[in-house]
Design a protein around this motif. Structure first.
Motif, PDB file in Angstrom:
ATOM      1  N   GLU A  48      31.766  -4.602  35.497  1.00 45.25           N
ATOM      2  CA  GLU A  48      30.821  -4.900  34.806  1.00 45.25           C
ATOM      3  C   GLU A  48      31.512  -7.010  34.803  1.00 45.25           C
ATOM      4  OE1 GLU A  48      33.604  -1.891  31.469  1.00 45.25           O
ATOM      5  OE2 GLU A  48      34.238  -3.830  31.403  1.00 45.25           O
ATOM      6  N   VAL A  49      30.140  -7.165  34.225  1.00 48.02           N
ATOM      7  CA  VAL A  49      29.937  -8.607  33.870  1.00 48.02           C
ATOM      8  C   VAL A  49      30.331  -9.544  32.414  1.00 48.02           C
ATOM      9  CG1 VAL A  49      28.792 -10.566  34.579  1.00 48.02           C
ATOM     10  CG2 VAL A  49      28.992  -8.599  36.213  1.00 48.02           C
ATOM     11  N   HIS A  50      30.252 -10.223  32.662  1.00 47.34           N
ATOM     12  CA  HIS A  50      30.869 -10.709  31.605  1.00 47.34           C
ATOM     13  C   HIS A  50      29.903 -12.383  31.051  1.00 47.34           C
ATOM     14  CE1 HIS A  50      33.486 -12.997  27.196  1.00 47.34           C
ATOM     15  NE2 HIS A  50      33.219 -13.809  28.864  1.00 47.34           N
ATOM     16  N   ALA A  51      29.003 -12.517  30.211  1.00 51.40           N
ATOM     17  CA  ALA A  51      28.134 -14.301  30.576  1.00 51.40           C
ATOM     18  C   ALA A  51      27.594 -14.101  29.037  1.00 51.40           C
ATOM     19  CB  ALA A  51      27.575 -14.058  31.272  1.00 51.40           C
ATOM     20  N   SER A  52      27.458 -15.578  28.216  1.00 47.29           N
ATOM     21  CA  SER A  52      27.965 -15.581  27.549  1.00 47.29           C
ATOM     22  C   SER A  52      25.881 -15.747  27.034  1.00 47.29           C
ATOM     23  CB  SER A  52      27.933 -17.072  26.977  1.00 47.29           C
ATOM     24  OG  SER A  52      27.518 -18.001  27.668  1.00 47.29           O
ATOM     25  N   CYS A  53      24.843 -16.015  28.167  1.00 50.09           N
ATOM     26  CA  CYS A  53      23.970 -15.924  28.276  1.00 50.09           C
ATOM     27  C   CYS A  53      22.607 -17.127  26.959  1.00 50.09           C
ATOM     28  CB  CYS A  53      23.072 -14.954  27.831  1.00 50.09           C
ATOM     29  SG  CYS A  53      22.996 -13.588  29.897  1.00 50.09           S
ATOM     30  N   LYS A  54      23.937 -18.216  26.659  1.00 46.40           N
ATOM     31  CA  LYS A  54      24.000 -18.937  25.390  1.00 46.40           C
ATOM     32  C   LYS A  54      23.023 -20.015  25.926  1.00 46.40           C
ATOM     33  CE  LYS A  54      27.621 -22.243  25.785  1.00 46.40           C
ATOM     34  NZ  LYS A  54      28.191 -21.503  27.272  1.00 46.40           N
ATOM     35  N   ILE A  55      22.070 -20.463  25.016  1.00 47.24           N
ATOM     36  CA  ILE A  55      21.139 -21.185  25.125  1.00 47.24           C
ATOM     37  C   ILE A  55      21.354 -21.759  23.633  1.00 47.24           C
ATOM     38  CG2 ILE A  55      19.450 -20.091  23.804  1.00 47.24           C
ATOM     39  CD1 ILE A  55      17.497 -21.480  26.131  1.00 47.24           C
ATOM     40  N   ALA A  56      21.195 -23.649  23.562  1.00 46.16           N
ATOM     41  CA  ALA A  56      21.322 -24.272  22.328  1.00 46.16           C
ATOM     42  C   ALA A  56      19.784 -24.400  21.732  1.00 46.16           C
ATOM     43  CB  ALA A  56      21.029 -25.944  22.618  1.00 46.16           C
ATOM     44  N   LYS A  57      20.088 -24.237  20.159  1.00 49.43           N
ATOM     45  CA  LYS A  57      19.153 -23.838  19.492  1.00 49.43           C
ATOM     46  C   LYS A  57      18.659 -24.777  18.495  1.00 49.43           C
ATOM     47  CE  LYS A  57      18.367 -19.163  20.463  1.00 49.43           C
ATOM     48  NZ  LYS A  57      17.531 -17.736  19.883  1.00 49.43           N
ATOM     49  N   PRO A  58      18.003 -25.453  17.898  1.00 53.77           N
ATOM     50  CA  PRO A  58      17.573 -27.059  17.211  1.00 53.77           C
ATOM     51  C   PRO A  58      18.513 -26.333  15.357  1.00 53.77           C
ATOM     52  CG  PRO A  58      15.946 -26.066  17.683  1.00 53.77           C
ATOM     53  CD  PRO A  58      15.852 -25.098  19.143  1.00 53.77           C
ATOM     54  N   SER A  59      18.810 -26.693  14.675  1.00 49.15           N
ATOM     55  CA  SER A  59      18.934 -26.574  13.478  1.00 49.15           C
ATOM     56  C   SER A  59      18.108 -26.729  12.417  1.00 49.15           C
ATOM     57  CB  SER A  59      21.428 -27.074  13.278  1.00 49.15           C
ATOM     58  OG  SER A  59      21.243 -27.038  12.005  1.00 49.15           O
ATOM     59  N   PRO A  60      18.243 -25.949  11.323  1.00 46.98           N
ATOM     60  CA  PRO A  60      17.260 -26.226  10.015  1.00 46.98           C
ATOM     61  C   PRO A  60      17.543 -27.580   9.235  1.00 46.98           C
ATOM     62  CG  PRO A  60      18.281 -24.406   9.785  1.00 46.98           C
ATOM     63  CD  PRO A  60      18.715 -24.726  11.389  1.00 46.98           C
ATOM     64  N   ASN A  61      19.367 -27.880   9.680  1.00 43.74           N
ATOM     65  CA  ASN A  61      20.214 -29.481   8.762  1.00 43.74           C
ATOM     66  C   ASN A  61      19.126 -30.784   9.406  1.00 43.74           C
ATOM     67  OD1 ASN A  61      21.989 -30.273   7.763  1.00 43.74           O
ATOM     68  ND2 ASN A  61      22.261 -31.517   9.839  1.00 43.74           N
ATOM     69  N   GLN A  62      18.630 -30.642   7.686  1.00 46.74           N
ATOM     70  CA  GLN A  62      17.807 -32.333   7.928  1.00 46.74           C
ATOM     71  C   GLN A  62      19.069 -33.025   7.675  1.00 46.74           C
ATOM     72  OE1 GLN A  62      14.695 -32.172   8.031  1.00 46.74           O
ATOM     73  NE2 GLN A  62      15.125 -30.398   9.351  1.00 46.74           N
ATOM     74  N   PHE A  63      20.401 -33.025   7.252  1.00 46.95           N
ATOM     75  CA  PHE A  63      20.755 -34.684   7.136  1.00 46.95           C
ATOM     76  C   PHE A  63      22.055 -34.163   8.133  1.00 46.95           C
ATOM     77  CE2 PHE A  63      24.271 -36.473   4.602  1.00 46.95           C
ATOM     78  CZ  PHE A  63      23.236 -37.749   4.110  1.00 46.95           C
ATOM     79  N   VAL A  64      22.510 -35.582   7.807  1.00 51.66           N
ATOM     80  CA  VAL A  64      23.831 -36.144   8.093  1.00 51.66           C
ATOM     81  C   VAL A  64      23.974 -37.196   8.834  1.00 51.66           C
ATOM     82  CG1 VAL A  64      24.452 -36.354  11.152  1.00 51.66           C
ATOM     83  CG2 VAL A  64      22.807 -34.953  11.193  1.00 51.66           C
ATOM     84  N   ASN A  65      25.341 -37.460   8.023  1.00 51.93           N
ATOM     85  CA  ASN A  65      25.969 -38.453   7.684  1.00 51.93           C
ATOM     86  C   ASN A  65      26.908 -38.846   8.938  1.00 51.93           C
ATOM     87  OD1 ASN A  65      28.255 -40.171   6.505  1.00 51.93           O
ATOM     88  ND2 ASN A  65      29.396 -39.098   4.564  1.00 51.93           N
ATOM     89  N   SER A  66      26.423 -39.663   8.966  1.00 51.64           N
ATOM     90  CA  SER A  66      26.737 -40.252  10.438  1.00 51.64           C
ATOM     91  C   SER A  66      28.900 -40.904  10.289  1.00 51.64           C
ATOM     92  CB  SER A  66      26.031 -41.467  11.153  1.00 51.64           C
ATOM     93  OG  SER A  66      25.712 -42.980  10.173  1.00 51.64           O
ATOM     94  N   GLY A  67      28.905 -41.440   9.808  1.00 52.23           N
ATOM     95  CA  GLY A  67      30.343 -42.158   9.009  1.00 52.23           C
ATOM     96  C   GLY A  67      31.466 -41.086   9.444  1.00 52.23           C
ATOM     97  N   LEU A  68      30.966 -39.376   8.908  1.00 47.12           N
ATOM     98  CA  LEU A  68      32.518 -38.537   9.253  1.00 47.12           C
ATOM     99  C   LEU A  68      31.880 -38.098  10.164  1.00 47.12           C
ATOM    100  CD1 LEU A  68      33.217 -36.497   6.672  1.00 47.12           C
ATOM    101  CD2 LEU A  68      31.480 -35.940   7.041  1.00 47.12           C
ATOM    102  N   SER A  69      33.412 -37.185  10.213  1.00 48.39           N
ATOM    103  CA  SER A  69      33.857 -36.720  10.882  1.00 48.39           C
ATOM    104  C   SER A  69      35.020 -36.028  11.371  1.00 48.39           C
ATOM    105  CB  SER A  69      34.800 -37.404  12.679  1.00 48.39           C
ATOM    106  OG  SER A  69      35.165 -36.486  14.126  1.00 48.39           O
ATOM    107  N   PHE A  70      34.916 -34.811  11.213  1.00 51.51           N
ATOM    108  CA  PHE A  70      36.279 -33.793  10.638  1.00 51.51           C
ATOM    109  C   PHE A  70      37.071 -33.511  11.484  1.00 51.51           C
ATOM    110  CE2 PHE A  70      32.420 -31.749   8.267  1.00 51.51           C
ATOM    111  CZ  PHE A  70      32.758 -32.528   7.088  1.00 51.51           C
ATOM    112  N   SER A  71      36.668 -33.868  13.111  1.00 50.21           N
ATOM    113  CA  SER A  71      38.392 -33.907  14.028  1.00 50.21           C
ATOM    114  C   SER A  71      38.582 -34.996  14.603  1.00 50.21           C
ATOM    115  CB  SER A  71      37.926 -32.515  14.549  1.00 50.21           C
ATOM    116  OG  SER A  71      36.814 -32.382  15.385  1.00 50.21           O
ATOM    117  N   SER A  72      38.838 -35.018  15.973  1.00 55.46           N
ATOM    118  CA  SER A  72      38.683 -35.754  17.002  1.00 55.46           C
ATOM    119  C   SER A  72      37.515 -35.862  18.213  1.00 55.46           C
ATOM    120  CB  SER A  72      39.814 -35.906  17.989  1.00 55.46           C
ATOM    121  OG  SER A  72      40.074 -34.326  18.898  1.00 55.46           O
ATOM    122  N   MET A  73      36.602 -34.442  17.969  1.00 54.60           N
ATOM    123  CA  MET A  73      35.812 -34.088  18.229  1.00 54.60           C
ATOM    124  C   MET A  73      34.473 -34.449  17.862  1.00 54.60           C
ATOM    125  SD  MET A  73      36.909 -32.495  21.397  1.00 54.60           S
ATOM    126  CE  MET A  73      35.109 -31.675  21.782  1.00 54.60           C
TER     127      MET A  73
END
Length: 245
Positions: free
Chosen positions: A198-223
Motif C-alpha cells: 500500500e502507498v499513501h499519497a495526497s496527490c493534492k493540488i491548490a485550486k482557485p476559490s470562487p471567493n471574491q472578497f477578502v478582508n485584509s485586516g482579518l485573521s482568525f489565528s496566528s496562521m
C-alpha cells in the motif's frame, strides 16, 4: 504480484469526492490539514458514505501536537470510534505514545477493542517514537493492520532507506504503508523488495476559490489565511501513481 493499493488523505469534501472519482482506492478522512490531521466531523463521514463507494478510514486524533493523551482525551477518542463506526467508517487511524516515546500499548489496546473487527492503522505517531524497531514490534503485537510512516523523517524522500528496512523487518506480519511527501518516483524503489502492498499519497493540488472578497485586516489565528485557494486532488498525479503501482 498483487495490485498495490493507493490511499489518499483528504481534508475537505471536494478533495474526497475528486479522489474517489479519479481512482484512489481508499480515503483517509481527516480534518485540520495544518495540524497534520484531526478527527473529522460525523456529518462529513455520513455524507461521504452516501456518495462514494470506496473504503473510508477515519483519523481519530482529538487535537494537534504530540501523541501523549490524557484519560479524558482517550475517552473522546473511544466515543469518536464508536460514533463514526456506527456511521459507516470502514477503518480507523490513530496512534498513542507514552511520555518516553514508546507505543502506549494499554491505551492502544483499549481503542482497538472499541474498533472491534474494523481494521486500524497506526499513523505517523510511529515516526515520532523513540525507537522505530521497538515500536514496530509493539504495533505488530497489538494487532494493527498497518503502519503509516515516512521512516521517522520529515518526508519519504529523507526516510526512504529506513522504509526499505522496515519493509524487510515487517515482512508479512503487518503492512508498512509509506506516506509523507510521497512521490510516484519512490514507488519503483520500494517495489523492488516485493513487500510493498500500500502507498499513501495526497496527490493534492491548490485550486482557485470562487471567493471574491477578502478582508485584509482579518485573521482568525496566528496562521495567515489564504481565501484565494483550497486543495483538491490532481488527476495527473493520481495517474502518475497508478502507472507505477
Amino acid at each position: 504480484m498483487s495490485k498495490i493499493l493507493l490511499e489518499a488523505p483528504v481534508f475537505n469534501l471536494q478533495a474526497a469526492m475528486e479522489a474517489a472519482q479519479f481512482g484512489i482506492d481508499r480515503l483517509e478522512l481527516c480534518a485540520n490539514f495544518p495540524e497534520g490531521g484531526e478527527t473529522p466531523s460525523a456529518g462529513m463521514l455520513r455524507f461521504l458514505k452516501s456518495e462514494v463507494d470506496i473504503p473510508v478510514f477515519v483519523m481519530i486524533r482529538p487535537r494537534g501536537g504530540d501523541f501523549v493523551y490524557s484519560q479524558k482525551e482517550l475517552m473522546v477518542m473511544k466515543h469518536d470510534i464508536q460514533l463514526l463506526g456506527e456511521l459507516g467508517a470502514d477503518g480507523f487511524v490513530f496512534g498513542i505514545l507514552d511520555d518516553r516515546g514508546k507505543v502506549d500499548e494499554s491505551a492502544c489496546e483499549w481503542l482497538l477493542r472499541a474498533a472491534g473487527d474494523k481494521p486500524c492503522t497506526f499513523h505517523r505517531a510511529f515516526d515520532a517514537s523513540a525507537d522505530l524497531e521497538d515500536s514496530l514490534e509493539r504495533i505488530v503485537h497489538l494487532g494493527f493492520q498497518r503502519i503509516l510512516t515516512s521512516g521517522g523523517r520529515n518526508s519519504l524522500s529523507e526516510g526512504l532507506s529506513v522504509i526499505e528496512s522496515l519493509l524487510e523487518k515487517a515482512k508479512d506480519r503487518i503492512i508498512i504503508m509509506p506516506g509523507g511527501g510521497t512521490k510516484a518516483e519512490h514507488v519503483p524503489i520500494l517495489k523492488k523488495s516485493g513487500l510493498l502492498k500500500e502507498v499513501h499519497a495526497s496527490c493534492k493540488i491548490a485550486k482557485p476559490s470562487p471567493n471574491q472578497f477578502v478582508n485584509s485586516g482579518l485573521s482568525f489565528s496566528s496562521m495567515p489565511l489564504d481565501f484565494s485557494k483550497h486543495f483538491g486532488v490532481d488527476p495527473a498525479l493520481v495517474n502518475e501513481f497508478k502507472a507505477v503501482l
